[in-house]
Design an enzyme around this catalytic site. Structure first.
Site, mmCIF file in Angstrom:
data_model
loop_
_atom_site.group_PDB
_atom_site.id
_atom_site.type_symbol
_atom_site.label_atom_id
_atom_site.label_comp_id
_atom_site.label_asym_id
_atom_site.label_seq_id
_atom_site.Cartn_x
_atom_site.Cartn_y
_atom_site.Cartn_z
ATOM 1 N N LEU A 46 62.740 10.650 43.397
ATOM 2 C CA LEU A 46 62.497 11.361 42.146
ATOM 3 C C LEU A 46 63.229 10.396 41.103
ATOM 4 C CD1 LEU A 46 62.359 15.056 42.682
ATOM 5 C CD2 LEU A 46 60.416 13.576 42.005
ATOM 6 N N ASP A 47 62.629 10.074 39.663
ATOM 7 C CA ASP A 47 63.323 9.374 38.875
ATOM 8 C C ASP A 47 64.605 10.289 38.412
ATOM 9 O OD1 ASP A 47 61.587 7.153 38.514
ATOM 10 O OD2 ASP A 47 60.473 7.942 37.034
ATOM 11 N N PRO A 48 65.665 9.656 37.826
ATOM 12 C CA PRO A 48 66.661 10.666 37.127
ATOM 13 C C PRO A 48 66.156 11.721 36.547
ATOM 14 C CG PRO A 48 67.328 8.242 37.463
ATOM 15 C CD PRO A 48 66.096 8.470 37.841
ATOM 16 N N LEU A 49 65.275 11.377 35.500
ATOM 17 C CA LEU A 49 64.806 12.343 34.365
ATOM 18 C C LEU A 49 64.202 13.436 35.153
ATOM 19 C CD1 LEU A 49 63.728 12.532 31.550
ATOM 20 C CD2 LEU A 49 61.515 11.733 32.348
ATOM 21 N N ALA A 50 63.439 13.332 36.488
ATOM 22 C CA ALA A 50 62.648 14.176 37.036
ATOM 23 C C ALA A 50 63.519 15.329 37.477
ATOM 24 C CB ALA A 50 61.795 13.596 38.140
#
Length: 309
Positions: A46-50
């Site tokens: 998962l992206d850091p944002l997610a």
């Protein structure tokens, strides 16, 4: 797939609720340290944002990761309409702003209908895919854009959860390889105003649907107050990660041959099917393929058994 030289050999699957702001590998390392696990991996970053479901596999469970990597996934995402960014999400720099037209529910539905089903999707520059040996995001940070071949994906389900102002919240159930940032950006273009991902949360992956997740900080508090055994008690069995596959049972006297890589008799006649293979006591031996009628060949072994006698 991290290995700890002096760690423990533990087997199982942990369903982590990844927090925003850290990478999937960072989250994996923190949990591996809590468990003192010798070997661990995750099944799709998962992206850091997610936020949301990060399936962590430890020990022998890492051997089934390929089947989880290929599983369908479900996301909740909020699109910020009217602005596109360098990264396709709110962490990037805004490159273009446009007015958001007055959109009816019918207009939005007409656009979403275009993105359901099988389609070709061009991966974003800010991704971990490689081009001539380098990650695309490394090239993108240099201000360079390279041609990316489209990839076949399937959006099984796509619907509006909420629409207010310039925020459009969507439910997405899709195949592996689908980039939600690209999907949101493409939808924004078809709506005539552009868009980027404001929030993103994964809520299911493969057989883990509506499964209880544990937050990283809660896991660390549990370890501090109750010890590593309390964390280990949260591990799900390896079989849980293969719950969507059919199962066959082989006779006890044939199990050692299967575990040594040999084709053995079974009761299935579904030639070509991938199956979970158990012995008569119910132990999961690995994944197999029905090669010919009533025979199964090993494809990924989880147990090794020396031949007796």
């Amino acid at each position: 797939m991290p290995r700890r030289r002096n760690g423990r050999d533990i087997d199982g699957i942990l369903l982590l609720d990844k927090p925003e702001g850290i990478s999937s590998n960072h989250a994996l390392r923190r949990v591996s340290r809590l468990l003192n696990a010798r070997k661990g991996g995750h099944t799709g970053s998962l992206d850091p944002l997610a936020t949301g479901l990060l399936v962590l596999c430890f020990g022998r469970a890492t051997r089934i990761s390929e089947w989880l990597l290929g599983a369908e996934k479900t996301y909740l995402t909020t699109a910020h309409l009217g602005a596109t960014t360098t990264t396709g999400d709110r962490e990037g720099e805004i490159v273009l702003e446009r007015n958001v037209p007055a959109l009816s529910d019918a207009q939005i539905e007409d656009v979403l209908a275009e993105f359901r089903g099988k389609q070709e999707q061009i991966p974003p520059m800010y991704s971990a895919l490689k081009h001539e040996g380098r990650r695309l995001y490394e090239i993108a940070r240099e201000g360079v854009e390279v041609e990316r071949p489209p990839r076949s994906i399937t959006v099984h389900e796509l619907r509006v959860e909420k629409y207010a102002g310039n925020r459009l919240s969507l439910f997405v159930r899709c195949s592996k390889g689908t980039y939600i940032r690209t999907l949101v950006g493409d939808i924004g273009e078809r709506l005539g105003c552009g868009a980027h991902v404001d929030t993103l949360r994964r809520v299911s992956l493969g057989p883990f649907k509506q499964a209880p997740m544990i937050e990283l900080e809660a896991l660390e508090r549990l370890a501090a107050s109750n010890g590593v055994s309390a964390v280990e008690a949260l591990l799900q069995p390896i079989d849980a990660g293969l719950a969507g596959w059919p199962a066959v049972t082989i006779a006890t006297e044939k199990a050692e041959y299967f575990c040594q890589g040999q084709t053995v008799p079974t009761q299935s006649d579904d030639v070509g099917a991938l199956v979970r293979v158990h012995d008569a006591q119910g132990e999961l031996l690995g994944m197999g393929e029905i090669q010919e009628e009533l025979c199964v060949a090993p494809r990924r072994l989880l147990v090794q058994r020396p031949r007796q006698g």
